[in-house]
Motif scaffolding. Sequence first.
Motif, PDB file in Angstrom:
ATOM      1  N   TYR A 272     -13.624   1.217  -6.821  1.00 49.41           N
ATOM      2  CA  TYR A 272     -12.179   1.396  -6.956  1.00 49.41           C
ATOM      3  C   TYR A 272     -11.850   1.665  -8.423  1.00 49.41           C
ATOM      4  O   TYR A 272     -12.693   1.494  -9.318  1.00 49.41           O
TER       5      TYR A 272
ATOM      6  N   GLU B  82      -7.135   0.848 -17.784  1.00 53.47           N
ATOM      7  CA  GLU B  82      -7.649   1.372 -16.520  1.00 53.47           C
ATOM      8  C   GLU B  82      -9.166   1.464 -16.591  1.00 53.47           C
ATOM      9  O   GLU B  82      -9.733   1.807 -17.630  1.00 53.47           O
TER      10      GLU B  82
ATOM     11  N   HIS C 172      -6.194  -0.821 -12.485  1.00 50.38           N
ATOM     12  CA  HIS C 172      -5.235  -0.658 -13.581  1.00 50.38           C
ATOM     13  C   HIS C 172      -4.556  -1.996 -13.795  1.00 50.38           C
ATOM     14  O   HIS C 172      -3.882  -2.514 -12.903  1.00 50.38           O
TER      15      HIS C 172
ATOM     16  N   VAL D 121      -0.593  -2.011  -4.774  1.00 49.64           N
ATOM     17  CA  VAL D 121       0.101  -2.613  -5.916  1.00 49.64           C
ATOM     18  C   VAL D 121       0.275  -4.089  -5.590  1.00 49.64           C
ATOM     19  O   VAL D 121       0.950  -4.446  -4.618  1.00 49.64           O
TER      20      VAL D 121
ATOM     21  N   VAL E  14      -6.856   1.495  -6.800  1.00 50.50           N
ATOM     22  CA  VAL E  14      -6.992   2.685  -5.973  1.00 50.50           C
ATOM     23  C   VAL E  14      -8.400   2.675  -5.375  1.00 50.50           C
ATOM     24  O   VAL E  14      -9.397   2.673  -6.105  1.00 50.50           O
ATOM     25  N   SER E  15      -8.485   2.660  -4.056  1.00 48.04           N
ATOM     26  CA  SER E  15      -9.777   2.562  -3.387  1.00 48.04           C
ATOM     27  C   SER E  15     -10.587   3.846  -3.513  1.00 48.04           C
ATOM     28  O   SER E  15     -10.052   4.953  -3.402  1.00 48.04           O
ATOM     29  N   GLU E  16     -11.894   3.679  -3.736  1.00 52.36           N
ATOM     30  CA  GLU E  16     -12.843   4.791  -3.673  1.00 52.36           C
ATOM     31  C   GLU E  16     -13.943   4.481  -2.658  1.00 52.36           C
ATOM     32  O   GLU E  16     -15.049   5.002  -2.740  1.00 52.36           O
TER      33      GLU E  16
ATOM     34  N   THR F 291      -6.338   5.147  -0.831  1.00 54.21           N
ATOM     35  CA  THR F 291      -5.294   4.143  -0.633  1.00 54.21           C
ATOM     36  C   THR F 291      -5.054   3.406  -1.941  1.00 54.21           C
ATOM     37  O   THR F 291      -5.983   2.967  -2.609  1.00 54.21           O
ATOM     38  N   ARG F 292      -3.794   3.260  -2.292  1.00 48.16           N
ATOM     39  CA  ARG F 292      -3.416   2.555  -3.524  1.00 48.16           C
ATOM     40  C   ARG F 292      -2.701   1.259  -3.163  1.00 48.16           C
ATOM     41  O   ARG F 292      -1.791   1.246  -2.340  1.00 48.16           O
TER      42      ARG F 292
ATOM     43  N   THR G 292      -2.765  -2.746 -10.063  1.00 48.44           N
ATOM     44  CA  THR G 292      -2.865  -1.570  -9.205  1.00 48.44           C
ATOM     45  C   THR G 292      -4.326  -1.231  -8.982  1.00 48.44           C
ATOM     46  O   THR G 292      -5.100  -1.147  -9.943  1.00 48.44           O
TER      47      THR G 292
ATOM     48  N   LEU H 291       0.826  -1.202   0.000  1.00 47.33           N
ATOM     49  CA  LEU H 291       0.000   0.000   0.000  1.00 47.33           C
ATOM     50  C   LEU H 291       0.862   1.254   0.000  1.00 47.33           C
ATOM     51  O   LEU H 291       2.022   1.233   0.440  1.00 47.33           O
ATOM     52  N   ASN H 292       0.305   2.355  -0.459  1.00 46.65           N
ATOM     53  CA  ASN H 292       1.035   3.617  -0.427  1.00 46.65           C
ATOM     54  C   ASN H 292       1.158   4.169   0.990  1.00 46.65           C
ATOM     55  O   ASN H 292       1.809   5.196   1.214  1.00 46.65           O
TER      56      ASN H 292
END
Length: 312
Positions: A179, A187, A182, A300, A272-274, A297-298, A270, A155-156
């Motif tokens: 989310y 994407e 990618h 990978v 990215v949470s929404e 939060t991203r 990848t 996570l980032n």
Amino acid sequence: MPASDERKIILVVRPTRLDELIARYNTVQQAQFYVEHLGADFSDYLAEKKRYEAAIADVEGSLRAVARVQRLERRYLANFVFGPDDVVVVLGQDGLVANTLKYLDVQPVLGVNPDPKRWDGLLLPFNPKSLPKVIGEALKNKRPIKRVSMAKATLNTGAVIHAVNDLFIGPQSHASARYILHAEEREERQSSSGIIVSTGMGSTGWLKSLYSGWLGAASALGIDPDRKALDMTFPWDADYLRYFVREPFPSRTTGTSIVAGLVSQNQPLTIVSEMPEHGVIFSDGIEADFLEFNSGTRAVVTIAERQGMLVV
């Protein structure tokens, strides 16, 4: 590598079903009342506990005859510091072996089946009677090793989680996961019930059930896919993973064109949470041990640099 008599053995054990009931209801009598009140056979809980405790005694005795032994309860795995030369013995079931492997680096793992009449034990090739011979060979590095690839989500926020079977990325409840995904240079914003990323070892479990459900639905709709061609199982030591999006929902703002594929070191996934709340990532079916995965939060996801080492 130190001499075999200098290496330490870590014996990983777990609570039985009865132990967990006693922890919840305080006494054996109250646990018995609860089980029998529901019409279940309490004697099976007693028999399982008795057999497992006998197996612990047998296994620990065999191990102490050849090396130093430290017993480790399952709940302490995440915080335990394993030595690089430790040999790890796991007194099954399969899930305990998988859960142990993800916390190790180069340490070999021996899976021991405490009750072959009760557990099939795909990851438990040994039993308490065969262990004395096997452990001596393992301490001298004379047993064959089967390598097990693992998945990793970074996570980032800096948090990292590993998986031996699979990662789940999605909602903690029955709400939809939202989310941005990618994958493979594409994407898409999605809404689904979550994403499964499976290793080779896990491809006979959750991933297989997802594909089986898809095939069943296709057949019910009059589509006849080639089931053999769609067999998604792959080797335990593969250098790639497979992902599957569960129940993607098409709308004006969400798509369904990226639903399955491969993940590798050079082709990560990848996400990215929404999700404003209740977003999680957990591994190997252990929901209580999760990373929060909320808005911004991203993650990978890729194959881990290290592999599990399973003694066979």
